[in-house]
Design a protein around this motif. Sequence first.
Motif, short mmCIF file in Angstrom:
data_model
loop_
_atom_site.label_atom_id
_atom_site.label_comp_id
_atom_site.label_asym_id
_atom_site.label_seq_id
_atom_site.Cartn_x
_atom_site.Cartn_y
_atom_site.Cartn_z
N GLN A 159 -2.86 11.56 4.63
CA GLN A 159 -2.43 12.85 4.06
C GLN A 159 -2.01 12.75 2.59
OE1 GLN A 159 0.34 15.01 6.55
NE2 GLN A 159 1.01 16.32 4.85
N HIS A 160 -1.35 11.64 2.24
CA HIS A 160 -0.77 11.55 0.89
C HIS A 160 -1.40 10.45 0.02
CE1 HIS A 160 2.34 14.31 2.21
NE2 HIS A 160 2.68 13.49 3.19
N GLY A 161 -2.29 9.66 0.60
CA GLY A 161 -2.87 8.53 -0.16
C GLY A 161 -1.90 7.38 -0.36
N SER A 162 -0.84 7.30 0.46
CA SER A 162 0.17 6.24 0.32
C SER A 162 -0.42 4.88 0.68
CB SER A 162 1.36 6.50 1.25
OG SER A 162 1.79 7.84 1.16
N ASP A 163 -0.07 3.85 -0.09
CA ASP A 163 -0.55 2.50 0.22
C ASP A 163 0.45 1.84 1.19
OD1 ASP A 163 -1.87 0.15 0.33
OD2 ASP A 163 -1.74 -0.33 -1.80
N PHE A 164 0.45 2.34 2.42
CA PHE A 164 1.35 1.83 3.46
C PHE A 164 0.49 1.05 4.46
CE2 PHE A 164 4.64 5.56 3.03
CZ PHE A 164 4.91 5.16 1.73
N ILE A 165 0.83 -0.23 4.67
CA ILE A 165 0.04 -1.08 5.57
C ILE A 165 0.92 -1.60 6.70
CG2 ILE A 165 -1.57 -1.76 3.75
CD1 ILE A 165 -0.07 -4.44 3.53
N SER A 166 0.27 -2.15 7.75
CA SER A 166 1.03 -2.65 8.90
C SER A 166 0.58 -4.04 9.29
CB SER A 166 0.83 -1.74 10.12
OG SER A 166 1.29 -0.44 9.86
N SER A 235 -5.12 -3.79 1.48
CA SER A 235 -4.81 -2.36 1.39
C SER A 235 -5.83 -1.61 2.23
CB SER A 235 -4.89 -1.89 -0.06
OG SER A 235 -4.72 -0.49 -0.12
N ALA A 236 -5.47 -1.29 3.48
CA ALA A 236 -6.37 -0.52 4.35
C ALA A 236 -5.57 0.07 5.50
CB ALA A 236 -7.49 -1.42 4.89
N GLU A 237 -6.23 0.99 6.22
CA GLU A 237 -5.57 1.71 7.30
C GLU A 237 -5.26 0.81 8.50
OE1 GLU A 237 -7.64 5.42 8.22
OE2 GLU A 237 -7.20 4.98 10.32
N THR A 238 -6.18 -0.09 8.83
CA THR A 238 -6.03 -0.89 10.05
C THR A 238 -4.91 -1.92 9.90
OG1 THR A 238 -8.42 -0.85 10.06
CG2 THR A 238 -7.37 -2.12 11.80
N HIS A 239 -4.10 -2.04 10.96
CA HIS A 239 -3.07 -3.08 10.99
C HIS A 239 -3.73 -4.45 11.11
CE1 HIS A 239 -4.01 -2.10 15.15
NE2 HIS A 239 -3.65 -3.33 15.45
N VAL A 240 -2.95 -5.51 10.79
CA VAL A 240 -3.49 -6.89 10.84
C VAL A 240 -2.61 -7.75 11.74
CG1 VAL A 240 -4.14 -8.91 9.47
CG2 VAL A 240 -4.30 -6.63 8.44
N ASN A 241 -3.24 -8.44 12.69
CA ASN A 241 -2.51 -9.39 13.55
C ASN A 241 -2.01 -10.56 12.71
OD1 ASN A 241 -3.22 -7.88 15.78
ND2 ASN A 241 -4.89 -9.23 16.40
N VAL A 242 -0.76 -10.99 12.99
CA VAL A 242 -0.21 -12.16 12.31
C VAL A 242 0.23 -13.16 13.39
CG1 VAL A 242 1.62 -13.02 10.81
CG2 VAL A 242 0.52 -10.82 10.30
#
Length: 319
Positions: A159-166, A235-242
Amino acid sequence: MPETIYSLAGKKVYVAGHRGMVGSAIVRRLASEGCEILTASRGDADLTRQAEVEAWMEKNRPDAVFLAAAKVGGILANDTYPADFLYDNLILEANIIEAAHTVGVEKLMFLGSSCIYPKFADQPIVEESLLTGLLEPTNEWYAIAKIAGIKLCQAYRKQHGSDFISAMPTNLYGPGDNFDLKSSHVMPALIRKAHEAKTGHLPDITVWGTGTPRREFLHVDDCADACVHLMKTYSAETHVNVGSGEDVTILELAELVSKVVGFQGSISHDLTKPDGTPRKLMSAAKLRALGWSPRIGLEQGITDAYRAFLKGEYLERKR
Ligand code: GFB
């Protein structure tokens, strides 16, 4: 090595949850990034109170945020306090993510957990398994809150183009862990039990459940290093396993912990306690492809965690 797309040098970086095991490891790791580290004590801002979070963010205006604050605990704590695990985690992550958006934070990383995946997901669990099946009942409350956090980051990006990752860490352990036997995870519990049995000359230690569930473990300093790596390069929508990409049975873990601690007695079982999910080994393929792999092996990591326990570097929580 992948290219740095977001340099932390010279930035104001807020570590939410800096007193916890993960947050404190991130603070240690950030020391070499040339950034200004911001932390907020409970007196500065109660993260479950939206107005306090907003006021703190307005005043301090971080450039980047590591959202490592969470109500965490082992299988029994999750199963016993479902309302706390769902409500506290939902509210604090929503407060921080919304306030980060409001003050124009450039980059945010939300930290979740491997329990977000379906109980019977194919192993190793790839990121795409999210929301493809039913959750493990002992920790579905915590899992739902963590899934909501991933979705909040995706929604603000959309919605806002925020660079929020998981990032989704596996079962973590190390300095700063909680060694309270009722509320802790299995690793600190076994270290404490083996140490007390050794020093108290007891014949055995008790492992909850059958000892057959498999778990993947990662030292918290490796986790912090992976989080900083992703913050700078992903920087992407999909979360990343750690994770470490390897798992052991709980019985194998008890044997390894006994070896490290120097406890030579036997292992018994308390079958009144839950096993939880049978296995949750996450796929490490995505993180490897992004140029990161762990450095601390399990035996070395347990040795470090035991050293920290002996030095009193731990949290003691009621629950
Ligand atoms: O680490 P743990 O509490 O959490 O338990 P989960 C892992 C396994 O170790 C379970 C067994 O099969 C436990 O029954 N276990 C054996 C013990 N002895 C003990 C002991 O003395 N203490 C504990 N705690 N376990 C948690 C979730 O799941 O993992 C959280 O509840 C979160 O939400 C966290 O996701 C990473 O791995 O089952």
